[in-house]
Design a protein around this motif. Structure first.
Motif, PDB file in Angstrom:
ATOM      1  N   THR A  89      31.131  38.405 114.066  1.00 36.75           N
ATOM      2  CA  THR A  89      30.469  37.577 114.754  1.00 36.75           C
ATOM      3  C   THR A  89      31.029  36.951 115.950  1.00 36.75           C
ATOM      4  O   THR A  89      30.446  36.344 116.823  1.00 36.75           O
ATOM      5  CB  THR A  89      29.794  36.445 113.687  1.00 36.75           C
ATOM      6  OG1 THR A  89      31.245  36.127 113.074  1.00 36.75           O
ATOM      7  CG2 THR A  89      29.177  36.722 112.750  1.00 36.75           C
ATOM      8  N   HIS A 135      25.329  37.131 106.444  1.00 40.62           N
ATOM      9  CA  HIS A 135      26.246  37.559 106.946  1.00 40.62           C
ATOM     10  C   HIS A 135      27.224  37.768 105.617  1.00 40.62           C
ATOM     11  O   HIS A 135      27.408  36.969 104.789  1.00 40.62           O
ATOM     12  CB  HIS A 135      26.920  36.638 107.800  1.00 40.62           C
ATOM     13  CG  HIS A 135      26.331  36.022 109.070  1.00 40.62           C
ATOM     14  ND1 HIS A 135      25.215  35.569 109.264  1.00 40.62           N
ATOM     15  CD2 HIS A 135      26.840  36.669 110.581  1.00 40.62           C
ATOM     16  CE1 HIS A 135      24.721  35.781 110.361  1.00 40.62           C
ATOM     17  NE2 HIS A 135      25.685  36.262 111.271  1.00 40.62           N
ATOM     18  N   LYS A 157      27.477  40.358 110.301  1.00 40.23           N
ATOM     19  CA  LYS A 157      26.206  40.114 110.234  1.00 40.23           C
ATOM     20  C   LYS A 157      25.632  41.510 109.395  1.00 40.23           C
ATOM     21  O   LYS A 157      25.973  42.616 109.805  1.00 40.23           O
ATOM     22  CB  LYS A 157      25.381  40.214 111.536  1.00 40.23           C
ATOM     23  CG  LYS A 157      23.939  39.774 111.312  1.00 40.23           C
ATOM     24  CD  LYS A 157      23.174  39.471 112.871  1.00 40.23           C
ATOM     25  CE  LYS A 157      22.015  39.483 112.507  1.00 40.23           C
ATOM     26  NZ  LYS A 157      21.246  38.233 113.455  1.00 40.23           N
TER      27      LYS A 157
END
Length: 171
Positions: A89, A135, A157
């Motif tokens: 991320t 996530h 993710k």
């Protein structure tokens, strides 16, 4: 509390529409290897044009997945054990992989544009700590003996072509 140990699988499909130089070189190299190796399994009197047709005529042509993978090996080594198509991320590419498996989706001995392969990268066993809002919160450290000291974590993710290939709950 950690949910368990996992191994992720991440798949990349490479075909005529692939855009990076790495993908294009790999695509061309595996096509050339396919052309050479397919001769071993093809009927010279009535040759099959496509990989799927070849498989239907000769079940030993299944070996082409492995034989063609030899052309991909030098390109996979360039990644030095990191899946560069899969960013966390924060945008970093730290997801390690232990091995990669190539499969031929289809190909054609008369048309390179029909050549399409899949590469599936498998991570070592990692710790899945939790799943938050789509996530995966993971740790590269599979030894969770000292949780009270904290863990270095990464967050990825959930996405197409990323799957948990192995799961062992921690009890």
């Amino acid at each position: 509390m950690p949910k368990g140990n996992v191994r992720f699988a991440y798949r990349i499909v490479i075909n005529q529409h692939s855009s990076t130089a790495w993908e294009k070189y790999l695509w061309e190299s595996t096509y050339q290897e396919f052309l050479m190796q397919a001769q071993l399994f093809n009927d010279k009197a009535q040759p099959a044009l496509t990989f799927k047709e070849l498989l239907s005529k000769n079940e030993k042509a299944e070996q082409l997945h492995f034989l063609v993978s030899t052309a991909a090996h030098p390109y996979i080594l360039q990644w030095k054990g990191k899946i560069y198509h899969l960013a966390d991320t924060l945008g970093n590419n730290f997801m390690p992989f232990n091995y990669c498996q190539l499969d031929i989706i289809d190909s054609n001995i008369k048309d390179i544009k029909a050549h399409e392969i899949g590469l599936t990268f498998y991570t070592p066993v990692l710790s899945l700590i939790d799943i938050w809002e789509g996530h995966y919160l993971i740790s590269l450290d599979e030894n969770l003996q000292n949780l009270s000291e904290g863990l270095e974590t990464l967050m990825y993710k959930m996405q197409n072509r990323l799957s948990i290939a192995y799961f062992k709950p921690i009890v």
